[in-house]
Design a protein around this motif. Structure first.
Motif, PDB file in Angstrom:
ATOM      1  N   HIS A   3      10.336 -12.179   7.233  1.00 35.13           N
ATOM      2  CA  HIS A   3       8.887 -12.075   7.376  1.00 35.13           C
ATOM      3  C   HIS A   3       8.292 -13.463   7.660  1.00 35.13           C
ATOM      4  O   HIS A   3       7.459 -13.626   8.562  1.00 35.13           O
ATOM      5  CB  HIS A   3       8.246 -11.512   6.089  1.00 35.13           C
ATOM      6  CG  HIS A   3       8.316 -10.021   5.960  1.00 35.13           C
ATOM      7  ND1 HIS A   3       9.409  -9.378   5.418  1.00 35.13           N
ATOM      8  CD2 HIS A   3       7.430  -9.049   6.311  1.00 35.13           C
ATOM      9  CE1 HIS A   3       9.185  -8.076   5.422  1.00 35.13           C
ATOM     10  NE2 HIS A   3       8.000  -7.846   5.952  1.00 35.13           N
ATOM     11  N   GLU A  28      10.151  -4.201   4.406  1.00 34.72           N
ATOM     12  CA  GLU A  28       8.693  -4.127   4.293  1.00 34.72           C
ATOM     13  C   GLU A  28       8.195  -4.970   3.123  1.00 34.72           C
ATOM     14  O   GLU A  28       8.865  -5.084   2.098  1.00 34.72           O
ATOM     15  CB  GLU A  28       8.258  -2.672   4.091  1.00 34.72           C
ATOM     16  CG  GLU A  28       8.637  -1.749   5.245  1.00 34.72           C
ATOM     17  CD  GLU A  28       8.271  -0.299   4.959  1.00 34.72           C
ATOM     18  OE1 GLU A  28       7.814  -0.012   3.833  1.00 34.72           O
ATOM     19  OE2 GLU A  28       8.432   0.546   5.860  1.00 34.72           O
ATOM     20  N   ARG A  31       2.577  -4.424   1.628  1.00 39.43           N
ATOM     21  CA  ARG A  31       1.640  -3.642   2.448  1.00 39.43           C
ATOM     22  C   ARG A  31       2.375  -2.819   3.505  1.00 39.43           C
ATOM     23  O   ARG A  31       1.781  -2.368   4.485  1.00 39.43           O
ATOM     24  CB  ARG A  31       0.615  -4.559   3.115  1.00 39.43           C
ATOM     25  CG  ARG A  31      -0.333  -5.227   2.117  1.00 39.43           C
ATOM     26  CD  ARG A  31      -1.425  -6.007   2.828  1.00 39.43           C
ATOM     27  NE  ARG A  31      -2.132  -5.211   3.823  1.00 39.43           N
ATOM     28  CZ  ARG A  31      -3.072  -4.311   3.534  1.00 39.43           C
ATOM     29  NH1 ARG A  31      -3.401  -4.089   2.268  1.00 39.43           N
ATOM     30  NH2 ARG A  31      -3.677  -3.640   4.487  1.00 39.43           N
ATOM     31  N   GLU A  33       4.395  -3.755   5.661  1.00 41.84           N
ATOM     32  CA  GLU A  33       4.473  -4.438   6.951  1.00 41.84           C
ATOM     33  C   GLU A  33       5.874  -4.993   7.156  1.00 41.84           C
ATOM     34  O   GLU A  33       6.456  -5.605   6.259  1.00 41.84           O
ATOM     35  CB  GLU A  33       3.463  -5.589   7.000  1.00 41.84           C
ATOM     36  CG  GLU A  33       2.019  -5.138   6.879  1.00 41.84           C
ATOM     37  CD  GLU A  33       1.078  -6.297   6.614  1.00 41.84           C
ATOM     38  OE1 GLU A  33      -0.088  -6.222   7.054  1.00 41.84           O
ATOM     39  OE2 GLU A  33       1.499  -7.283   5.965  1.00 41.84           O
ATOM     40  N   HIS A  37       5.385  -6.717  12.326  1.00 43.69           N
ATOM     41  CA  HIS A  37       3.938  -6.700  12.101  1.00 43.69           C
ATOM     42  C   HIS A  37       3.390  -8.123  11.990  1.00 43.69           C
ATOM     43  O   HIS A  37       2.354  -8.457  12.589  1.00 43.69           O
ATOM     44  CB  HIS A  37       3.597  -5.941  10.805  1.00 43.69           C
ATOM     45  CG  HIS A  37       3.538  -4.456  10.936  1.00 43.69           C
ATOM     46  ND1 HIS A  37       4.627  -3.654  10.661  1.00 43.69           N
ATOM     47  CD2 HIS A  37       2.531  -3.618  11.309  1.00 43.69           C
ATOM     48  CE1 HIS A  37       4.274  -2.390  10.854  1.00 43.69           C
ATOM     49  NE2 HIS A  37       3.022  -2.343  11.244  1.00 43.69           N
ATOM     50  N   ARG A  41       0.788 -10.082  14.445  1.00 47.33           N
ATOM     51  CA  ARG A  41      -0.473 -10.611  13.930  1.00 47.33           C
ATOM     52  C   ARG A  41      -0.624 -12.092  14.270  1.00 47.33           C
ATOM     53  O   ARG A  41      -1.735 -12.560  14.557  1.00 47.33           O
ATOM     54  CB  ARG A  41      -0.533 -10.426  12.423  1.00 47.33           C
ATOM     55  CG  ARG A  41      -1.834 -10.927  11.781  1.00 47.33           C
ATOM     56  CD  ARG A  41      -1.783 -10.773  10.275  1.00 47.33           C
ATOM     57  NE  ARG A  41      -1.545  -9.385   9.907  1.00 47.33           N
ATOM     58  CZ  ARG A  41      -0.946  -8.993   8.785  1.00 47.33           C
ATOM     59  NH1 ARG A  41      -0.511  -9.892   7.913  1.00 47.33           N
ATOM     60  NH2 ARG A  41      -0.783  -7.710   8.530  1.00 47.33           N
ATOM     61  N   ARG A  70       4.650   1.680  10.204  1.00 46.33           N
ATOM     62  CA  ARG A  70       3.213   1.509  10.005  1.00 46.33           C
ATOM     63  C   ARG A  70       2.948   0.811   8.682  1.00 46.33           C
ATOM     64  O   ARG A  70       3.676   1.001   7.712  1.00 46.33           O
ATOM     65  CB  ARG A  70       2.499   2.859  10.015  1.00 46.33           C
ATOM     66  CG  ARG A  70       2.468   3.540  11.383  1.00 46.33           C
ATOM     67  CD  ARG A  70       1.869   4.934  11.257  1.00 46.33           C
ATOM     68  NE  ARG A  70       1.753   5.593  12.526  1.00 46.33           N
ATOM     69  CZ  ARG A  70       0.680   5.543  13.316  1.00 46.33           C
ATOM     70  NH1 ARG A  70      -0.381   4.841  12.925  1.00 46.33           N
ATOM     71  NH2 ARG A  70       0.646   6.171  14.465  1.00 46.33           N
ATOM     72  N   SER A  71       1.852   0.065   8.646  1.00 46.37           N
ATOM     73  CA  SER A  71       1.448  -0.617   7.415  1.00 46.37           C
ATOM     74  C   SER A  71       0.743   0.369   6.490  1.00 46.37           C
ATOM     75  O   SER A  71       0.545   1.534   6.830  1.00 46.37           O
ATOM     76  CB  SER A  71       0.510  -1.777   7.742  1.00 46.37           C
ATOM     77  OG  SER A  71      -0.735  -1.271   8.196  1.00 46.37           O
ATOM     78  N   VAL A  77       2.343  -2.201  15.140  1.00 47.82           N
ATOM     79  CA  VAL A  77       2.411  -3.604  15.556  1.00 47.82           C
ATOM     80  C   VAL A  77       1.435  -3.884  16.691  1.00 47.82           C
ATOM     81  O   VAL A  77       0.922  -4.997  16.829  1.00 47.82           O
ATOM     82  CB  VAL A  77       3.851  -3.990  15.960  1.00 47.82           C
ATOM     83  CG1 VAL A  77       4.771  -3.945  14.751  1.00 47.82           C
ATOM     84  CG2 VAL A  77       4.383  -3.088  17.065  1.00 47.82           C
ATOM     85  N   GLU A  80      -1.937  -4.709  15.313  1.00 51.44           N
ATOM     86  CA  GLU A  80      -1.990  -6.088  14.812  1.00 51.44           C
ATOM     87  C   GLU A  80      -2.178  -7.097  15.943  1.00 51.44           C
ATOM     88  O   GLU A  80      -2.977  -8.028  15.830  1.00 51.44           O
ATOM     89  CB  GLU A  80      -0.718  -6.414  14.036  1.00 51.44           C
ATOM     90  CG  GLU A  80      -0.569  -5.673  12.718  1.00 51.44           C
ATOM     91  CD  GLU A  80      -1.598  -6.107  11.676  1.00 51.44           C
ATOM     92  OE1 GLU A  80      -2.357  -7.064  11.927  1.00 51.44           O
ATOM     93  OE2 GLU A  80      -1.642  -5.484  10.606  1.00 51.44           O
TER      94      GLU A  80
END
Length: 355
Positions: A3, A28, A31, A33, A37, A41, A70-71, A77, A80
Motif C-alpha cells: 500500500h 485491503e 477501508r 482499499e 486504490h 488516488r 471496491r472500497s 480505482v 479514485e
C-alpha cells in the motif's frame, strides 16, 4: 508495505514485494482499499500499470481480481483517479478496464459525474469514448445537472454524447434545464434547447417549469431566450396555477433558495438580489403575451394580486403602467389587488393604484 509503496510510486520496491507474495495485490486496508486504490488516488500511473500487469500474470482471475475491488464507500480505482484529477491514471485504467466507467459507488456517483464536477475536460473525453459509461450522480442527478452550473464546454460534450440526459429529473423533479435556468447562463440554456427543446416543458415536483425557475431568480435574459425559442412555454403553470409572471413579481423572501449558488444564497438571505436581477423588466408586447397579465391562479389571484400582497410597488407600477394590468379582477375571496393594498394600510400602494 505494498500500500505504501504504491501510494509513493516506488516501482522497484512494489515489484519486489509482489514477487515475494502476490496476494498483496488484493490486500485491503481498514477501508477495504487495495494498493491499486492508493496508487490511483495518488496519480501514480506507472504503479497502476505495473500492478495490473503483474495481477494479470500471477492471479487466478488476472487483472479483474484487482480492478473489481471496491472500497468501503463503493469506490472503484477509477473513482479514485477521477476524483483526484489524475487524467493519466484515469486513461491507463480506461485502457485496461473501460467497463469501470459504468460503475457507481454507494452514493450512486459515477466517475463521469466526478469528472464533470472537477471540470476535467480530458477525463470526460476519455470516459465518453466508452458507450456504456454511466452519467449517474447523487440524488438522481446526472452529469449534465453538474455540467450546466460550471462548464459550457462539457455541457456541449455531454449533449452531443447523449442528448436524452437533458430530460432526466433529479429527486426534486428538476432537469438540467431547471438548473441552467436558475443559474442564468443564457448560452448554456440555448445549448440545451438546441439539442433537447422539449425539456422546457418538463415541470418539477412543485409544477415549476424552467421558465418559472428563471422568473424566480429574475433572469430576464434567460426568460427572453426560453420564450424566443419555445414560444408556447409561457402557457405552463405550476401546481398553484401560476404562470411565470406570477413568480416574477414576487419578492426575494418567496424565492426557493435550494437551487442557487453560495454567493446568491448569501445575498438572498440578507434580503438582497444579486446584481443580475436588479432594475430589469420584461416587455410582454414583444411576445404578444398580454393575456397572461390577468391570468388567475388556483386562488383567483393575478400577478397584480401577488405584487400587491407583498407590497412590491415597482412591480405594481410596471404591471399597471407598462403591462396594462386589470385592477378590477376579483380573486376567489372577492378581493381585487387594490383591496390587498388597502389591507396593508400602505398609502404609497394606494396612490399607485389610483394613478
Amino acid at each position: 508495505m505494498l500500500h505504501i509503496a504504491a501510494e509513493q510510486g516506488h516501482v522497484e520496491l512494489a515489484k519486489q514485494l509482489i514477487s515475494m507474495d502476490n496476494t498483496l495485490l488484493t490486500s485491503e486496508n481498514s477501508r477495504n482499499e487495495t494498493p491499486l486504490h492508493l496508487a490511483a488516488r495518488a496519480g501514480k500511473h506507472n504503479i497502476i500499470f505495473l500492478i495490473v500487469l503483474l495481477a494479470q500474470q500471477s492471479l487466478t482471475r488476472g487483472a479483474f481480481q484487482v480492478l473489481s475491488k471496491r472500497s468501503t464507500d463503493g469506490d472503484t480505482v477509477l473513482h479514485e483517479a477521477v476524483r483526484n484529477g489524475h487524467e493519466d491514471s484515469a486513461q491507463v485504467i480506461m485502457t485496461v478496464a473501460p467497463a469501470l466507467s459504468a460503475e457507481v459507488n454507494n452514493a450512486s456517483i459515477s466517475p463521469l459525474y466526478l469528472a464533470v464536477v472537477r471540470k476535467s475536460v480530458g477525463v470526460v473525453k476519455t470516459l465518453l469514448e466508452y458507450k456504456h459509461t454511466s452519467a449517474a450522480g447523487p440524488k438522481k442527478q446526472n452529469a449534465l445537472h453538474a455540467a450546466v452550473l460550471g462548464s459550457p464546454e462539457i455541457t456541449s460534450m455531454l449533449l452531443r454524447w447523449r442528448a436524452e440526459l437533458a430530460y432526466e429529473r433529479d429527486d426534486s423533479g428538476s432537469t438540467p434545464l431547471h438548473y441552467a435556468a436558475s443559474d442564468g447562463d443564457v448560452a448554456v440554456v440555448q445549448t440545451i434547447l438546441d439539442r433537447a427543446p422539449l425539456a422546457v416543458y418538463i415541470r418539477d415536483e412543485e409544477g415549476s417549469s424552467p421558465l418559472h425557475v428563471a422568473a424566480q431568480m429574475c433572469h430576464y435574459s434567460t426568460i427572453d431566450s426560453i420564450i424566443d425559442r419555445c414560444p408556447h412555454s409561457f402557457e405552463l403553470r405550476d401546481n398553484q396555477g401560476r404562470n411565470f409572471l406570477h413568480i416574477l413579481v414576487q419578492p426575494v423572501r418567496e424565492i426557493n433558495f435550494s437551487r442557487y449558488s453560495l454567493i446568491e444564497k448569501l445575498l438572498l438571505s440578507l434580503g438582497l438580489k444579486p446584481p443580475a436581477i436588479i432594475g430589469k423588466q420584461i416587455n410582454l408586447d414583444r411576445y404578444g403575451l398580454k393575456k397572461i397579465v390577468n391570468e388567475r391562479d388556483n386562488k383567483g389571484n393575478t400577478p397584480l394580486h401577488w405584487a400587491s400582497m407583498f407590497g412590491t410597488s415597482t412591480k405594481i407600477m410596471e404591471l399597471i403602467e407598462i403591462q396594462k394590468a386589470d385592477t378590477t379582477v376579483i380573486n376567489n375571496e372577492g378581493k381585487t389587488a387594490l383591496d390587498h393594498a388597502i389591507s396593508q394600510d400602505s398609502f404609497s400602494l394606494m396612490v399607485i393604484f389610483n394613478i
